[in-house]
Design an enzyme around this catalytic site. Structure first.
Site, PDB file in Angstrom:
ATOM      1  N   ASP A   1      -1.612   2.317   7.222  1.00  0.00           N
ATOM      2  CA  ASP A   1      -0.486   1.414   6.976  1.00  0.00           C
ATOM      3  C   ASP A   1       0.872   2.010   7.334  1.00  0.00           C
ATOM      4  O   ASP A   1       1.822   1.258   7.572  1.00  0.00           O
ATOM      5  CB  ASP A   1      -0.495   0.967   5.516  1.00  0.00           C
ATOM      6  CG  ASP A   1      -1.693   0.081   5.189  1.00  0.00           C
ATOM      7  OD1 ASP A   1      -2.067  -0.729   6.052  1.00  0.00           O
ATOM      8  OD2 ASP A   1      -2.269   0.208   4.096  1.00  0.00           O
TER       9      ASP A   1
ATOM     10  N   HIS B   1       0.775  -1.243   0.000  1.00  0.00           N
ATOM     11  CA  HIS B   1       0.000   0.000   0.000  1.00  0.00           C
ATOM     12  C   HIS B   1       0.810   1.298   0.000  1.00  0.00           C
ATOM     13  O   HIS B   1       0.682   2.089  -0.936  1.00  0.00           O
ATOM     14  CB  HIS B   1      -0.978  -0.003   1.184  1.00  0.00           C
ATOM     15  CG  HIS B   1      -2.105  -0.973   1.018  1.00  0.00           C
ATOM     16  ND1 HIS B   1      -2.962  -1.307   2.059  1.00  0.00           N
ATOM     17  CD2 HIS B   1      -2.537  -1.696  -0.051  1.00  0.00           C
ATOM     18  CE1 HIS B   1      -3.863  -2.184   1.626  1.00  0.00           C
ATOM     19  NE2 HIS B   1      -3.611  -2.436   0.356  1.00  0.00           N
TER      20      HIS B   1
END
Length: 364
Positions: free
Chosen positions: A303, A209
């Site tokens: 993330d 990500h």
């Protein structure tokens, strides 16, 4: 098609009625369990109670309308008499949710962060302890969700892919067998054979990500439509591979074997390839998953602080250098100004801890 499976019925509470939470609520109900679901959004809870359940569609091995016993915004009611609690929330909410759960947890319950990005289970344990939880509760975490799924609307979830196996661990790992026996009738795809260090490092979102999102900046800020996974380029794949080599080096420093991104990805989904770019772009399970419309995305805001910062915290304990991961974190924080501090070694209480002490904490 709905297909009932004979199981030992459990009382399960899902914390979080988002994509994953609603998918699990329907799926576990269809497998014969009694399911309650908690959420902070009153409108969501009201609609679920009015519907009486959730429609699960797509590529799950069991689909259909799964009835729910209760949807509620009352944490005490949600946790009352639950045997299993699945916290299916973004990592940003793990600490605050643990604080809310602390007064109402009961002896003998099994609590699983599903999934738990970087060391979330340590953060949860710390929050429970600091908020007066005295209940004898077993804790565990999974590396990812069973499903790749999206909520079409409240009460209706589409599954685009279902994993065949993924890692999980109890904290401490000596409790793995108890979780494995319990989940054999619930979600047998969860493999409780590991430890918190490996499960943290097995969170592939940390690799898939933040880095690629940085390299999608042009299309995101121009408002173009794109498929996040299937439109990736070889350059984005090379960045992921470089980050992954550092992830593996952290594991090696603790004497723990982890599979590469490519190997792990192939174990979760049917795909082909020898590098990150190839296995992602050859994965049909991600067909139809679109890209972001803003740089203020969970791919940074979740993330970075709750996955990559935990990688860096463990690297600090292990004495491993992570220049590529450090660069991605630094660049993301430079372009997005409200990324939380997250799970640093200091915030987790492991700063200055030796490798041996950290291993004992995670293994028991």
């Amino acid at each position: 098609m709905c297909r009932k499976v004979l199981v030992t019925m459990k009382k399960i509470t899902i914390i979080g009625a988002g994509n994953g939470g609603q998918a699990f609520a329907a799926y576990l109900s269809l497998k014969g369990h009694t399911v309650k679901i908690y959420d902070v959004m009153q409108d969501t809870v009201d609609k679920l109670n009015a519907l009486g359940g959730i429609l699960l569609e797509g590529h799950a091995d069991i689909t259909g309308f799964g009835k729910i016993a209760l949807a509620t915004t009352n944490m005490k009611a949600a946790l009352q008499d639950a045997e299993v609690i699945l916290v299916t929330l973004p990592s940003i909410y793990h600490k605050s949710t643990a604080e809310k759960m602390a007064p109402y947890l009961q002896d003998g319950q099994y609590l699983v962060l599903n999934p738990a990005a970087g060391l979330g289970i340590l953060e949860t344990k710390k929050a429970l302890d600091e908020n007066g939880c005295k209940a004898d509760v077993k804790l565990a975490c999974t590396s990812t969700l069973l499903f790749a799924c999206r909520m079409v609307e409240v009460g209706r979830v589409n599954v685009s892919g279902q994993k065949t196996k993924f890692t999980a661990a109890a904290l401490p790992a000596k409790d793995n067998q108890a979780f494995a026996e319990l989940f054999a009738d619930i979600i047998p795809e969860i493999d409780f054979s590991y430890d918190v260090i490996r499960v943290t490092l097995d969170n592939l979102n940390a690799i898939a990500h933040p880095g690629p999102t940085l390299l999608y900046t042009n299309v995101i800020e121009r408002g173009l439509d794109f498929r996040y996974y299937l439109d990736m380029t070889p350059t984005q794949g090379r960045l992921m591979d470089a980050m992954d080599r550092e992830r593996v080096a952290i594991a090696d420093a603790f004497g723990i074997a982890v599979r590469s991104f490519v190997e792990e990805f192939k174990g979760m989904y049917p795909t082909e390839g020898s590098n990150a770019y190839e296995v992602i772009t050859n994965c049909n399970a991600y067909d139809g998953i679109g890209g972001q419309k803003t740089m203020k995305t969970r791919y940074f805001q979740e993330d970075i602080p709750y996955a990559l910062e935990a990688f860096r915290a463990m690297a600090q304990v292990a004495g491993v250098q992570t220049p590529v991961i450090d660069s991605v974190v630094c660049l993301a924080r430079a372009v997005v100004d409200d990324i939380a501090e997250g799970r640093t070694a200091e915030n987790l209480g492991i700063a200055g801890m030796s490798k041996e002490a950290f291993l004992k904490l995670c293994m028991g």
